[in-house]
Design a protein around this motif. Structure first.
Motif, PDB file in Angstrom:
ATOM      1  N   LEU A 199      91.663  23.271 -43.976  1.00 26.73           N
ATOM      2  CA  LEU A 199      91.150  21.998 -43.485  1.00 26.73           C
ATOM      3  C   LEU A 199      92.293  20.997 -43.429  1.00 26.73           C
ATOM      4  O   LEU A 199      93.061  20.863 -44.388  1.00 26.73           O
ATOM      5  N   GLY A 200      92.437  20.333 -42.288  1.00 29.16           N
ATOM      6  CA  GLY A 200      93.536  19.401 -42.081  1.00 29.16           C
ATOM      7  C   GLY A 200      94.671  19.975 -41.261  1.00 29.16           C
ATOM      8  O   GLY A 200      95.576  19.227 -40.843  1.00 29.16           O
TER       9      GLY A 200
ATOM     10  N   PRO B  28      94.481  17.098 -36.267  1.00 30.20           N
ATOM     11  CA  PRO B  28      94.060  17.810 -37.481  1.00 30.20           C
ATOM     12  C   PRO B  28      92.539  17.958 -37.547  1.00 30.20           C
ATOM     13  O   PRO B  28      91.791  17.142 -37.012  1.00 30.20           O
ATOM     14  N   SER B  29      92.109  18.993 -38.242  1.00 37.38           N
ATOM     15  CA  SER B  29      90.674  19.157 -38.481  1.00 37.38           C
ATOM     16  C   SER B  29      90.274  18.380 -39.748  1.00 37.38           C
ATOM     17  O   SER B  29      91.129  18.106 -40.604  1.00 37.38           O
ATOM     18  N   GLY B  30      88.939  17.988 -39.830  1.00 37.43           N
ATOM     19  CA  GLY B  30      87.882  18.203 -38.889  1.00 37.43           C
ATOM     20  C   GLY B  30      88.024  17.390 -37.616  1.00 37.43           C
ATOM     21  O   GLY B  30      88.606  16.290 -37.586  1.00 37.43           O
ATOM     22  N   ILE B  31      87.390  17.911 -36.577  1.00 40.28           N
ATOM     23  CA  ILE B  31      87.398  17.284 -35.259  1.00 40.28           C
ATOM     24  C   ILE B  31      85.959  17.001 -34.867  1.00 40.28           C
ATOM     25  O   ILE B  31      85.086  17.864 -35.009  1.00 40.28           O
ATOM     26  N   GLY B  32      85.689  15.799 -34.364  1.00 39.13           N
ATOM     27  CA  GLY B  32      84.349  15.444 -33.949  1.00 39.13           C
ATOM     28  C   GLY B  32      84.174  13.942 -33.879  1.00 39.13           C
ATOM     29  O   GLY B  32      85.146  13.200 -33.674  1.00 39.13           O
TER      30      GLY B  32
ATOM     31  N   PHE C 290      85.187  33.159 -43.493  1.00 40.65           N
ATOM     32  CA  PHE C 290      85.259  31.961 -42.662  1.00 40.65           C
ATOM     33  C   PHE C 290      84.285  30.955 -43.246  1.00 40.65           C
ATOM     34  O   PHE C 290      83.122  31.281 -43.499  1.00 40.65           O
ATOM     35  N   SER C 291      84.753  29.741 -43.488  1.00 39.80           N
ATOM     36  CA  SER C 291      83.877  28.695 -43.999  1.00 39.80           C
ATOM     37  C   SER C 291      83.896  27.526 -43.033  1.00 39.80           C
ATOM     38  O   SER C 291      84.924  27.235 -42.404  1.00 39.80           O
ATOM     39  N   ALA C 292      82.750  26.858 -42.916  1.00 32.18           N
ATOM     40  CA  ALA C 292      82.659  25.737 -41.977  1.00 32.18           C
ATOM     41  C   ALA C 292      81.603  24.748 -42.431  1.00 32.18           C
ATOM     42  O   ALA C 292      80.535  25.136 -42.908  1.00 32.18           O
ATOM     43  N   ASP C 293      81.923  23.492 -42.276  1.00 33.73           N
ATOM     44  CA  ASP C 293      80.953  22.411 -42.333  1.00 33.73           C
ATOM     45  C   ASP C 293      80.834  21.939 -40.892  1.00 33.73           C
ATOM     46  O   ASP C 293      81.848  21.522 -40.304  1.00 33.73           O
ATOM     47  N   TYR C 294      79.654  22.033 -40.300  1.00 28.63           N
ATOM     48  CA  TYR C 294      79.577  21.877 -38.843  1.00 28.63           C
ATOM     49  C   TYR C 294      78.329  21.133 -38.409  1.00 28.63           C
ATOM     50  O   TYR C 294      77.357  21.015 -39.131  1.00 28.63           O
ATOM     51  N   ASP C 295      78.387  20.666 -37.157  1.00 29.65           N
ATOM     52  CA  ASP C 295      77.280  19.966 -36.491  1.00 29.65           C
ATOM     53  C   ASP C 295      77.572  20.105 -34.983  1.00 29.65           C
ATOM     54  O   ASP C 295      78.609  19.596 -34.515  1.00 29.65           O
ATOM     55  N   ASP C 296      76.762  20.795 -34.122  1.00 31.33           N
ATOM     56  CA  ASP C 296      75.484  21.398 -34.420  1.00 31.33           C
ATOM     57  C   ASP C 296      75.564  22.938 -34.366  1.00 31.33           C
ATOM     58  O   ASP C 296      74.846  23.612 -35.072  1.00 31.33           O
ATOM     59  N   GLY C 297      76.394  23.475 -33.461  1.00 31.05           N
ATOM     60  CA  GLY C 297      76.506  24.913 -33.315  1.00 31.05           C
ATOM     61  C   GLY C 297      77.933  25.314 -33.000  1.00 31.05           C
ATOM     62  O   GLY C 297      78.742  24.489 -32.535  1.00 31.05           O
ATOM     63  N   PHE C 298      78.280  26.590 -33.220  1.00 32.87           N
ATOM     64  CA  PHE C 298      79.648  27.034 -32.947  1.00 32.87           C
ATOM     65  C   PHE C 298      79.690  28.538 -32.698  1.00 32.87           C
ATOM     66  O   PHE C 298      78.796  29.279 -33.094  1.00 32.87           O
TER      67      PHE C 298
ATOM     68  N   MET D  70      83.441  19.862 -36.658  1.00 30.31           N
ATOM     69  CA  MET D  70      83.853  21.203 -37.037  1.00 30.31           C
ATOM     70  C   MET D  70      84.973  21.055 -38.062  1.00 30.31           C
ATOM     71  O   MET D  70      86.035  20.508 -37.784  1.00 30.31           O
ATOM     72  N   ARG D  71      84.692  21.549 -39.271  1.00 34.21           N
ATOM     73  CA  ARG D  71      85.646  21.482 -40.379  1.00 34.21           C
ATOM     74  C   ARG D  71      85.823  22.916 -40.904  1.00 34.21           C
ATOM     75  O   ARG D  71      85.118  23.336 -41.833  1.00 34.21           O
ATOM     76  N   PRO D  72      86.754  23.699 -40.328  1.00 34.55           N
ATOM     77  CA  PRO D  72      86.843  25.133 -40.637  1.00 34.55           C
ATOM     78  C   PRO D  72      87.952  25.482 -41.635  1.00 34.55           C
ATOM     79  O   PRO D  72      88.950  24.772 -41.787  1.00 34.55           O
ATOM     80  N   ARG D  73      87.761  26.635 -42.280  1.00 32.08           N
ATOM     81  CA  ARG D  73      88.797  27.269 -43.102  1.00 32.08           C
ATOM     82  C   ARG D  73      88.679  28.785 -42.895  1.00 32.08           C
ATOM     83  O   ARG D  73      87.592  29.301 -42.616  1.00 32.08           O
ATOM     84  N   LEU D  74      89.805  29.484 -43.069  1.00 27.11           N
ATOM     85  CA  LEU D  74      89.807  30.950 -43.020  1.00 27.11           C
ATOM     86  C   LEU D  74      90.599  31.438 -44.219  1.00 27.11           C
ATOM     87  O   LEU D  74      91.774  31.074 -44.392  1.00 27.11           O
ATOM     88  N   LEU D  75      89.954  32.263 -45.063  1.00 31.92           N
ATOM     89  CA  LEU D  75      90.556  32.731 -46.305  1.00 31.92           C
ATOM     90  C   LEU D  75      90.703  34.244 -46.286  1.00 31.92           C
ATOM     91  O   LEU D  75      89.811  34.957 -45.814  1.00 31.92           O
ATOM     92  N   ALA D  76      91.827  34.721 -46.811  1.00 33.33           N
ATOM     93  CA  ALA D  76      92.037  36.158 -46.992  1.00 33.33           C
ATOM     94  C   ALA D  76      91.921  36.487 -48.474  1.00 33.33           C
ATOM     95  O   ALA D  76      92.388  35.721 -49.328  1.00 33.33           O
ATOM     96  N   ASN D  77      91.294  37.614 -48.772  1.00 35.77           N
ATOM     97  CA  ASN D  77      91.169  38.110 -50.146  1.00 35.77           C
ATOM     98  C   ASN D  77      90.495  37.101 -51.068  1.00 35.77           C
ATOM     99  O   ASN D  77      90.865  36.953 -52.235  1.00 35.77           O
TER     100      ASN D  77
END
Length: 417
Positions: free
Chosen positions: A34-35, A68-72, A111-119, A190-197
């Motif tokens: 995020l960011g 930078p994210s989040g974007i909206g 994949f984690s997200a705080d979102y409004d409305d769909g993606f 859309m406030r996304p993150r992608l994590l491995a392991n």
């Protein structure tokens, strides 16, 4: 000596070390944070020609905006604000490139997200996950609203481990299409993150909780728990209703037995530990019911058909509901062991009848059923010899109703009444 930034090249080395982990086991790595800076295109028109090209890893997004994210917009939760979106366009298209030196070191993705409305999320051009935007694999036009409204404020964690084979050595691209549910909507994010392991994805899976009658006496005396491990754990703890159930188990354990149960509702949690950190718990709920042994019989009482229900004495029961064919008849005290339904006479003879009793204590319930039981007589036919001649004798029993008459048919033709 002038001040400056360290060279960018060693960053890849740091990521590689993190993927290896301090003890050789996979360690969590944030691939997209995020960011982070994202390329984005406002949904005033299709983002590319052909429309699906924008999500491919080699698409040239150098002409897109960046932020930078989040974007909206709206709600004050975005680092990049689209102050012209409300009333003008429904969608947003975003891309973020990230490096993976060694895809073989990635065991899981979340994949984690705080979102409004769909993606819809794409990894290297392949759909990863979607929410509130059509069906899996469906192309979603830039000017189509999201299926439903969804307010931001709750982070959703999504297991994307199935997409690990999509990762490439070096440069990878995460592409996200975000839609509002209406032009008049006052927010989108859309406030996304992608994590491995991530530890989220190495928690045990497939927890099953099974009540069992170990000694065969008809009473549940234990609950067996089983699960599937997905990592080498240091230890595994079992909780029942929030309290520890015995000492921690070895990290390789995949079963446990709770032999201290009574008739009640229980919630179990399995918590694995790695490197001193707890994985998210895996939980299940189960209701333990002892054998009730419900018996239902019909009889004639004062010339009318009645049903007698009897059952074994029950302990720690507040009340017992009597139900006939889905309709509640009466509620008894918890200490009762029988019930008489005097109104079975009113049922049609051909209507088989079933009864259920429901035992209640607080939020716990157990039930037992009997039936269907029939008012109709039970007919038997026997071939006998009378005066040296073969005769068919018809006999019927189970006389639980006073009948007005009987008609005997043979091959559909009346022969006696």
């Amino acid at each position: 000596m002038s001040r400056g930034f360290c060279p960018a090249v060693p960053v890849l080395t740091v990521i590689s070390l993190l993927l290896a982990g301090p003890t050789g086991a996979p360690a969590e790595v944030v691939l997209v944070e995020l960011g982070d800076a994202w390329r984005y295109s406002k949904g005033l028109q299709a983002p590319s020609d052909p429309p699906a090209a924008w999500r491919e890893p080699d698409f040239d997004d150098s002409g897109w905006l960046e932020g930078p994210s989040g974007i909206g917009y709206g709600d004050g939760d975005d680092a990049t604000v689209l102050d012209d979106m409300e009333g003008n366009y429904l969608s947003l298209f975003t891309r973020r490139a990230f490096e993976v030196p060694d895809p073989a070191a990635v065991r899981s993705l979340v994949f984690s997200a705080d979102y409004d409305d769909g993606f819809i999320v794409y990894l290297n051009g392949v759909e990863l996950v979607r929410r509130n935007m059509g069906s899996a694999g469906e192309d979603f036009a830039f000017d189509r609203p999201a299926d439903v409204a969804h307010e931001a404020g709750t982070l959703e964690l999504i297991d994307a481990t199935a997409a690990v084979p999509l990762l490439r050595p070096g440069r990878n691209v995460l592409a996200i299409q975000v839609h509002s549910w209406a032009l008049t909507s006052t927010d989108l994010t859309m406030r996304p993150r992608l994590l491995a392991n991530s530890l989220v994805l190495v928690s045990p899976v497939g927890l099953a909780c099974s009540p069992q009658d170990a000694d065969g006496d008809g009473r549940v005396d234990r609950v067996a728990l089983s699960w599937t491990n997905r990592a080498a754990y240091d230890a595994i703890r079992i909780l029942r209703d929030g309290a520890a159930l015995g000492a921690p188990l070895p990290g390789g354990a995949s079963t446990a037995v709770d032999d201290t149960v009574q008739a009640a509702a229980y919630r179990y949690e399995v918590i694995a530990t790695i490197g001193g950190e707890d994985c998210p718990p895996l939980s299940c709920s189960v209701t333990v019911c002892h054998r009730i042994n419900l018996i239902c019989t019909l009889s004639l009482q004062d010339g009318r058909t009645a049903a007698l229900l009897t059952w074994d004495p029950q302990t720690d029961v507040d009340s017992i509901d009597i139900v006939r064919e889905g309709t509640a008849l009466e509620t008894l005290g918890g200490g009762e062991t029988e019930y008489v339904d005097p109104d079975v006479e009113s049922l049609e003879p051909e209507d088989d009848t079933d009864f259920t009793i429901v035992l209640r204590r607080d939020a716990w319930t157990c039930s037992a059923a009997c039936g269907p039981i029939s008012l109709c007589p039970e007919l038997t036919c026997r071939l006998v010899e009378v005066d040296g001649e073969p005769v068919v004798r018809l006999e019927w029993g189970n006389m639980v109703k006073l009948w007005e008459s009987f008609t005997v048919l043979r091959d559909g033709v009346e022969i006696a009444s």
